[in-house]
Design a protein around this motif. Structure first.
Motif, PDB file in Angstrom:
ATOM      1  N   ASN A 105      -6.535   1.362  -9.437  1.00  0.00           N
ATOM      2  CA  ASN A 105      -6.296   1.593 -10.866  1.00  0.00           C
ATOM      3  C   ASN A 105      -4.799   1.658 -11.143  1.00  0.00           C
ATOM      4  OD1 ASN A 105      -9.122   1.951 -11.613  1.00  0.00           O
ATOM      5  ND2 ASN A 105      -8.997   3.809 -10.381  1.00  0.00           N
ATOM      6  N   SER A 115     -10.228   9.443   2.166  1.00  0.00           N
ATOM      7  CA  SER A 115      -9.408   8.397   1.551  1.00  0.00           C
ATOM      8  C   SER A 115      -8.746   7.610   2.673  1.00  0.00           C
ATOM      9  CB  SER A 115      -8.351   9.035   0.644  1.00  0.00           C
ATOM     10  OG  SER A 115      -9.002   9.794  -0.350  1.00  0.00           O
ATOM     11  N   HIS A 132      -8.119   3.727   2.857  1.00  0.00           N
ATOM     12  CA  HIS A 132      -7.186   2.785   2.217  1.00  0.00           C
ATOM     13  C   HIS A 132      -6.439   1.819   3.121  1.00  0.00           C
ATOM     14  CE1 HIS A 132      -8.139   5.109  -1.256  1.00  0.00           C
ATOM     15  NE2 HIS A 132      -7.290   6.075  -1.032  1.00  0.00           N
ATOM     16  N   SER A 147     -13.319  15.308  -1.212  1.00  0.00           N
ATOM     17  CA  SER A 147     -12.549  14.175  -0.701  1.00  0.00           C
ATOM     18  C   SER A 147     -11.231  14.653  -0.107  1.00  0.00           C
ATOM     19  CB  SER A 147     -12.274  13.204  -1.854  1.00  0.00           C
ATOM     20  OG  SER A 147     -11.546  12.092  -1.386  1.00  0.00           O
ATOM     21  N   GLY A 162      -4.802  17.044  -6.413  1.00  0.00           N
ATOM     22  CA  GLY A 162      -4.699  18.005  -5.321  1.00  0.00           C
ATOM     23  C   GLY A 162      -5.428  17.577  -4.072  1.00  0.00           C
ATOM     24  N   GLU A 163      -5.049  18.205  -2.964  1.00  0.00           N
ATOM     25  CA  GLU A 163      -5.714  17.969  -1.688  1.00  0.00           C
ATOM     26  C   GLU A 163      -6.551  19.217  -1.383  1.00  0.00           C
ATOM     27  OE1 GLU A 163      -6.446  15.664   0.653  1.00  0.00           O
ATOM     28  OE2 GLU A 163      -7.410  17.374   1.612  1.00  0.00           O
TER      29      GLU A 163
HETATM   30  N1  SAH Z   1      -6.391  14.469  -2.063  1.00  0.00           N
HETATM   31  C1  SAH Z   1      -7.780  14.106  -1.911  1.00  0.00           C
HETATM   32  C2  SAH Z   1      -8.531  14.232  -3.222  1.00  0.00           C
HETATM   33  C3  SAH Z   1      -8.127  13.244  -4.281  1.00  0.00           C
HETATM   34  S1  SAH Z   1      -9.448  12.134  -4.499  1.00  0.00           S
HETATM   35  C4  SAH Z   1      -7.867  12.709  -1.336  1.00  0.00           C
HETATM   36  O1  SAH Z   1      -6.854  12.083  -1.179  1.00  0.00           O
HETATM   37  O2  SAH Z   1      -8.953  12.290  -0.982  1.00  0.00           O
HETATM   38  C5  SAH Z   1      -8.752  10.848  -5.425  1.00  0.00           C
HETATM   39  C6  SAH Z   1      -9.095   9.525  -4.833  1.00  0.00           C
HETATM   40  O3  SAH Z   1      -8.490   8.487  -5.612  1.00  0.00           O
HETATM   41  C7  SAH Z   1      -8.537   9.369  -3.439  1.00  0.00           C
HETATM   42  O4  SAH Z   1      -9.407   8.613  -2.672  1.00  0.00           O
HETATM   43  C8  SAH Z   1      -7.264   8.604  -3.718  1.00  0.00           C
HETATM   44  O5  SAH Z   1      -6.755   7.977  -2.584  1.00  0.00           O
HETATM   45  C9  SAH Z   1      -7.738   7.646  -4.776  1.00  0.00           C
HETATM   46  N2  SAH Z   1      -6.663   7.034  -5.547  1.00  0.00           N
HETATM   47  C10 SAH Z   1      -5.423   7.480  -5.742  1.00  0.00           C
HETATM   48  N3  SAH Z   1      -4.732   6.659  -6.540  1.00  0.00           N
HETATM   49  C11 SAH Z   1      -5.577   5.664  -6.862  1.00  0.00           C
HETATM   50  C12 SAH Z   1      -5.458   4.518  -7.686  1.00  0.00           C
HETATM   51  N4  SAH Z   1      -4.327   4.243  -8.319  1.00  0.00           N
HETATM   52  N5  SAH Z   1      -6.528   3.708  -7.808  1.00  0.00           N
HETATM   53  C13 SAH Z   1      -7.693   4.001  -7.171  1.00  0.00           C
HETATM   54  N6  SAH Z   1      -7.869   5.073  -6.405  1.00  0.00           N
HETATM   55  C14 SAH Z   1      -6.814   5.898  -6.243  1.00  0.00           C
END
Ligand code: SAH
Length: 345
Positions: free
Chosen positions: A290, A214, A216, A191, A159-160
């Motif tokens: 991951n 996040s 990225h 987050s 979730g966000e």
């Molecule tokens: N929606 C919010 C809260 C989720 S936090 C957000 O995006 O911040 C989950 C974190 O894991 C986020 O930083 C997301 O981008 C990251 N994430 C998502 N998929 C991932 C993956 N496969 N490997 C590592 N981090 C990942």
């Protein structure tokens, strides 16, 4: 009459409710404290008079989520929980044991609609928001299971959180309450993928809570290609909002950066990131991506991550490569999902 979900109430709201029922205000603190202790039956609230307990039973209910399954990591003390909600939706949460204490990662929605292409939580979209009580319940149920105090909470599950903003604020107020879990705001991290207007509002309303973004990607083309939210809230505006956040709170921001082979992990990307973050009060968490079965992205190798970190440090941007807990039970970042615990049966 609709019964009131009293676990959704902040202490202030509970006080009004108690007054409405014709009782004294101090009863609210007593009830609030029972709820935070994980009591699910009004009969067990021993310091509440029988007559008022009956009245409460008629006018309110206590939210309760059901633990369906727990997976234990073989590599570390991490546990992943599958919880079932009243309407049969499933959510996941994670318990992690660190040197500094017990930390849990909770979900804020059933699923997610943000559509980041590397994340499992968004597969199948969002079903609904979680209520404050359903967020609180994740903490209470895990605390009951591990029989130790949870000292840190991160809202980094499915979730966000900034798409479920009002419930999030209430939840934070509830777990911070002295009569409740009394969690320090400093030990809570929220987050977001970058919902700009909420970042500014959060700085004003919850200046002590740690904010993680996040990120990225070091530029718009890459960020657009993996995070749909960037089309609405582009990188330059996001960084502007972050600077405003830092000004308002005097707090360091955490940037999450998942390293994806061939997508965002080259030296030139590190240089670019170094340049845009170099004068900012921030910390970068580098996480080799991951694995998520449904997509073809691959996490970068350790060496690549180390090189990336070195380059950032050249720009005096603080960065650490995060130790991933619980990846063997798909409890690591981006591996939480709505429908089921993968790997089972
Ligand atoms: N929606 C919010 C809260 C989720 S936090 C957000 O995006 O911040 C989950 C974190 O894991 C986020 O930083 C997301 O981008 C990251 N994430 C998502 N998929 C991932 C993956 N496969 N490997 C590592 N981090 C990942």
């Amino acid at each position: 009459m609709m019964k009131r979900n009293i676990k959704d109430c902040t202490l202030g709201e509970l006080e009004s409710f108690v007054l409405e029922l014709g009782e004294k205000k101090f009863r609210a603190k007593q009830i609030f404290s029972w709820l935070s202790k994980g009591i699910y039956d009004f009969e067990e609230m021993r310091n509440i008079p029988k007559k008022f307990r009956d009245q409460l039973k008629d006018s309110a209910y206590i939210e309760n989520i059901v633990c369906e399954k727990i997976l234990f990591s073989k590599e570390d003390a991490t546990r992943k929980y599958l919880f079932k909600l009243k309407d049969d939706h499933l959510i996941e949460s994670v318990y992690m044991n660190y040197r500094y204490g017990n930390s849990i990662c909770i979900s804020s929605q059933v699923g997610c609609k943000m559509g980041c292409s590397f994340c499992a939580s968004t597969i199948g979209g969002v079903k609904r928001n979680l209520s404050p009580s359903e967020m609180l319940e994740q903490v209470l149920k895990i605390q009951e299971d591990v029989k130790e105090r949870i000292s840190h909470v991160v809202v980094m599950g499915s979730g966000e959180p900034f798409e479920n903003y009002d419930a999030l604020l209430k939840f934070l107020e509830i777990i911070h309450s002295q009569e409740g879990l009394y969690l320090s705001y400093r030990n809570i991290t929220v987050s977001t993928c970058g919902i700009i207007p909420k970042i500014i509002d959060f700085a004003r309303k919850m200046p002590q809570v740690t904010l993680a973004i996040s990120l990225h990607a070091p530029n718009n083309p890459i960020r657009n290609s993996i995070m749909a939210v960037n089309k609405k809230y582009p990188l330059d505006q996001l960084l502007q909002a972050c600077n405003q956040y830092i000004e308002l709170t005097n707090k360091r921001i955490t940037f999450e950066y998942a390293l994806i082979q061939g997508v965002n992990d080259c030296e030139e990307h590190a240089e670019e990131l170094g340049k845009i973050l170099k004068d900012m009060l921030c910390h970068v968490n580098l996480i080799p991506l991951n694995k998520v079965q449904e997509n073809t992205f691959i996490g970068s190798e350790r060496k690549k991550a180390e090189r990336f970190q070195e380059i950032l440090e050249k720009y005096r941007v603080n960065a650490t490569i995060r130790r991933e807990l619980g990846s063997d039970i798909e409890a690591a970042c981006g591996q939480l999902r709505r429908t089921q615990i993968a790997n089972e049966e």
